[in-house]
Write a protein that holds these residues in place. Structure first.
Motif, PDB file in Angstrom:
ATOM      1  N   TYR A  30       2.148   1.749  -3.418  1.00 31.87           N
ATOM      2  CA  TYR A  30       1.073   2.276  -4.267  1.00 31.87           C
ATOM      3  C   TYR A  30       0.877   3.767  -4.017  1.00 31.87           C
ATOM      4  CZ  TYR A  30      -3.736   3.005  -5.838  1.00 31.87           C
ATOM      5  OH  TYR A  30      -4.862   3.498  -6.431  1.00 31.87           O
ATOM      6  N   CYS A  31       0.881   4.162  -2.735  1.00 35.15           N
ATOM      7  CA  CYS A  31       0.736   5.587  -2.388  1.00 35.15           C
ATOM      8  C   CYS A  31       1.907   6.396  -2.961  1.00 35.15           C
ATOM      9  CB  CYS A  31       0.662   5.768  -0.882  1.00 35.15           C
ATOM     10  SG  CYS A  31      -0.903   5.235  -0.190  1.00 35.15           S
ATOM     11  N   VAL A  38     -14.150   3.410  -9.612  1.00 38.40           N
ATOM     12  CA  VAL A  38     -13.269   4.040  -8.611  1.00 38.40           C
ATOM     13  C   VAL A  38     -13.822   5.408  -8.199  1.00 38.40           C
ATOM     14  CG1 VAL A  38     -10.971   5.015  -8.288  1.00 38.40           C
ATOM     15  CG2 VAL A  38     -11.214   2.811  -9.360  1.00 38.40           C
ATOM     16  N   GLU A  66       1.935   9.575  -5.469  1.00 40.58           N
ATOM     17  CA  GLU A  66       2.712  10.796  -5.196  1.00 40.58           C
ATOM     18  C   GLU A  66       3.600  11.145  -6.388  1.00 40.58           C
ATOM     19  OE1 GLU A  66       2.544  12.812  -2.619  1.00 40.58           O
ATOM     20  OE2 GLU A  66       1.097  11.577  -1.554  1.00 40.58           O
ATOM     21  N   GLU A  71      -6.178  10.362   2.329  1.00 38.27           N
ATOM     22  CA  GLU A  71      -6.144  11.822   2.134  1.00 38.27           C
ATOM     23  C   GLU A  71      -7.281  12.496   2.898  1.00 38.27           C
ATOM     24  OE1 GLU A  71      -3.391  12.463   0.374  1.00 38.27           O
ATOM     25  OE2 GLU A  71      -3.700  14.534   0.986  1.00 38.27           O
ATOM     26  N   ILE A  88      -8.389  12.619  -7.929  1.00 41.03           N
ATOM     27  CA  ILE A  88      -9.218  12.803  -6.734  1.00 41.03           C
ATOM     28  C   ILE A  88      -8.357  13.269  -5.560  1.00 41.03           C
ATOM     29  CG2 ILE A  88     -10.784  11.660  -5.103  1.00 41.03           C
ATOM     30  CD1 ILE A  88     -11.487   9.726  -7.457  1.00 41.03           C
ATOM     31  N   VAL A  89      -7.192  12.623  -5.409  1.00 45.17           N
ATOM     32  CA  VAL A  89      -6.287  13.001  -4.314  1.00 45.17           C
ATOM     33  C   VAL A  89      -5.851  14.459  -4.474  1.00 45.17           C
ATOM     34  CG1 VAL A  89      -3.991  12.571  -3.329  1.00 45.17           C
ATOM     35  CG2 VAL A  89      -5.485  10.655  -3.841  1.00 45.17           C
ATOM     36  N   PRO A 116      -5.650   5.456  -1.178  1.00 47.66           N
ATOM     37  CA  PRO A 116      -5.032   6.793  -1.051  1.00 47.66           C
ATOM     38  C   PRO A 116      -6.066   7.906  -0.835  1.00 47.66           C
ATOM     39  CG  PRO A 116      -4.078   5.615  -2.892  1.00 47.66           C
ATOM     40  CD  PRO A 116      -5.213   4.794  -2.419  1.00 47.66           C
ATOM     41  N   VAL A 117      -7.244   7.731  -1.425  1.00 46.84           N
ATOM     42  CA  VAL A 117      -8.302   8.740  -1.253  1.00 46.84           C
ATOM     43  C   VAL A 117      -8.756   8.753   0.213  1.00 46.84           C
ATOM     44  CG1 VAL A 117     -10.628   9.427  -1.970  1.00 46.84           C
ATOM     45  CG2 VAL A 117      -9.053   8.468  -3.637  1.00 46.84           C
ATOM     46  N   PHE A 157       1.863   5.933   8.083  1.00 47.92           N
ATOM     47  CA  PHE A 157       2.206   4.504   8.071  1.00 47.92           C
ATOM     48  C   PHE A 157       2.777   4.094   9.425  1.00 47.92           C
ATOM     49  CE2 PHE A 157       2.314   5.726   3.601  1.00 47.92           C
ATOM     50  CZ  PHE A 157       1.445   4.777   3.091  1.00 47.92           C
ATOM     51  N   ILE A 181      -8.679  16.754  -3.432  1.00 47.58           N
ATOM     52  CA  ILE A 181      -8.845  16.830  -1.967  1.00 47.58           C
ATOM     53  C   ILE A 181      -7.765  17.733  -1.384  1.00 47.58           C
ATOM     54  CG2 ILE A 181      -8.786  15.497   0.192  1.00 47.58           C
ATOM     55  CD1 ILE A 181      -9.870  13.103  -1.428  1.00 47.58           C
ATOM     56  N   ARG A 182      -6.533  17.583  -1.880  1.00 46.47           N
ATOM     57  CA  ARG A 182      -5.419  18.395  -1.366  1.00 46.47           C
ATOM     58  C   ARG A 182      -5.639  19.878  -1.637  1.00 46.47           C
ATOM     59  NH1 ARG A 182       0.018  14.970  -2.489  1.00 46.47           N
ATOM     60  NH2 ARG A 182      -0.612  13.282  -1.128  1.00 46.47           N
ATOM     61  N   THR A 234      -7.119   8.518 -12.333  1.00 47.17           N
ATOM     62  CA  THR A 234      -8.378   8.923 -11.696  1.00 47.17           C
ATOM     63  C   THR A 234      -8.161   9.131 -10.204  1.00 47.17           C
ATOM     64  OG1 THR A 234      -9.479   7.484 -13.284  1.00 47.17           O
ATOM     65  CG2 THR A 234     -10.821   8.312 -11.479  1.00 47.17           C
ATOM     66  N   VAL A 235      -7.483   8.165  -9.579  1.00 50.71           N
ATOM     67  CA  VAL A 235      -7.211   8.261  -8.140  1.00 50.71           C
ATOM     68  C   VAL A 235      -6.334   9.480  -7.857  1.00 50.71           C
ATOM     69  CG1 VAL A 235      -6.131   7.101  -6.165  1.00 50.71           C
ATOM     70  CG2 VAL A 235      -7.499   5.785  -7.750  1.00 50.71           C
ATOM     71  N   ILE A 254       0.844  -1.204   0.000  1.00 51.90           N
ATOM     72  CA  ILE A 254       0.000   0.000   0.000  1.00 51.90           C
ATOM     73  C   ILE A 254       0.877   1.251   0.000  1.00 51.90           C
ATOM     74  CG2 ILE A 254      -1.689   1.303   1.389  1.00 51.90           C
ATOM     75  CD1 ILE A 254      -2.679  -1.608   2.212  1.00 51.90           C
ATOM     76  N   GLN A 305      -6.940   4.188 -14.248  1.00 47.45           N
ATOM     77  CA  GLN A 305      -7.439   4.121 -12.871  1.00 47.45           C
ATOM     78  C   GLN A 305      -6.527   4.910 -11.943  1.00 47.45           C
ATOM     79  OE1 GLN A 305     -10.250   2.851 -12.299  1.00 47.45           O
ATOM     80  NE2 GLN A 305     -10.538   0.745 -12.913  1.00 47.45           N
TER      81      GLN A 305
END
Lengths: 69, 168
Positions: free
Chosen positions: A7-8, B39, A12, B100, A53-54, B96-97, B116, A57-58, A49-50, A4, A46
Motif C-alpha cells: 500500500y505504501c 481520512v 509512492e 511519514e 497529505i503525505v 502512510p501518514v 519496515f 508532510i514531506r 487524499t492520503v 501495508i 481516498q
C-alpha cells in the motif's frame, strides 16, 4: 506487514507519477465529456487524499530541514 | 479466555467456539460505530496526537529502540481501533501518514530508523559464512594459553638483612 508495504509503495507510485507528469491544461469538456467525479473510483479518491497529505508532510519537512526555499 | 492468572485446569480447557457471540452487544468500543470515518479528519487527529509535546518523550524513547516505523504506526492504528475512534479499514488507509510523521520526528531528532522490519533485518544480520571467517581470523593470532609461573619475592641481600635460619 507485506500488505501495508504494498500500500505504501502504491502511494509512492502516485507521488512519483505526479512529479514526473507535466502540467497539462484541462481539456474543455463538451457535453459528452465525462465528469471527473464520475470517472474516478471512490478508492482512488481516498488514495489521492492520503497521497496529498503525505506530500504535504514531506514538503513541510524538507522546508524545515533545508530552510525555506 | 485463558490468561496468565488462570488456573492450570482453566488453561487446558479450550475456549468454546462462538464465545464472542455471548457477550453483550456493543459492550466493547470497537463494536460500536466509529467516531470518525473521514481520512482527512483522521490524519489530522494522528498528526496532532504525534506532534503533541506531552507525547514527545515517550515517542523519542520508542524511536531510539530502533523499532521499525511501520510496526509503531500499526500499534498506534490498532490502539485507535481499540478505542473505537475509527474502523480498521480507515486506520490502514491512514498508516502512510502516521509513518511519514514518525519519519519527520526521527529526522528532526537525528535518530536512525527503519521503516519496515525487513530493512532492519538486512542491516543487522551477518551471514554465518562471514561470522565464521571473523572468528577464524581472531582465533588464528591468539597463542595457546600457558600457565604463568608464580613470581617469588626477591630475598633481601643487604648487610642488614636477616640471615636465614637453617634446620628450624
Amino acid at each position: 506487514m507485506q500488505p501495508i508495504k504494498t500500500y505504501c509503495d502504491k502511494i509512492e507510485a502516485i507521488l512519483a507519477k505526479r512529479k514526473s507528469s507535466k502540467v497539462v491544461k484541462k481539456a474543455k469538456g463538451g457535453l459528452l465529456a465525462p465528469s471527473k467525479e464520475a470517472t474516478t473510483p471512490a478508492d482512488q479518491t481516498q488514495l489521492n487524499t492520503v497521497a496529498d497529505i503525505v506530500e504535504g508532510i514531506r514538503e513541510a519537512r524538507e522546508e524545515l530541514l533545508n530552510g525555506n526555499k | 479466555m485463558a490468561t496468565s492468572n488462570s488456573k492450570l485446569g482453566d488453561v487446558l480447557v479450550s475456549t468454546p467456539p462462538g464465545v464472542s457471540w455471548t457477550d453483550a452487544p456493543k459492550s466493547r468500543p470497537w463494536l460500536n460505530a466509529p467516531d470518525t470515518t473521514s481520512v482527512t479528519q483522521l490524519s489530522q487527529q494522528y498528526i496532532a496526537m504525534l506532534g503533541a509535546p506531552s507525547a514527545a518523550n515517550d515517542l523519542l524513547d520508542a524511536l531510539e529502540t530502533n523499532v521499525p516505523l511501520a510496526v509503531m504506526a500499526e500499534t498506534f492504528m490498532l490502539s485507535g481501533v481499540n478505542k473505537g475512534i475509527h474502523t480498521i479499514d480507515a486506520g490502514i488507509l491512514v498508516m502512510p501518514v502516521i509513518i511519514e510523521v514518525l519519519k519527520t520526528i526521527a529526522e528532526f531528532n537525528k535518530i536512525e530508523y527503519a521503516v519496515f522490519p525487513e530493512e532492519l533485518e538486512k542491516g543487522t544480520t551477518v551471514s554465518p559464512r562471514v561470522l565464521r571467517k571473523v572468528i577464524d581470523d581472531m582465533t588464528k593470532g591468539v597463542a595457546e594459553p600457558t600457565l604463568a609461573e608464580p613470581v617469588l619475592p626477591e630475598e633481601p641481600t643487604g648487610l642488614m638483612a636477616r640471615t636465614k635460619k637453617v634446620g628450624v
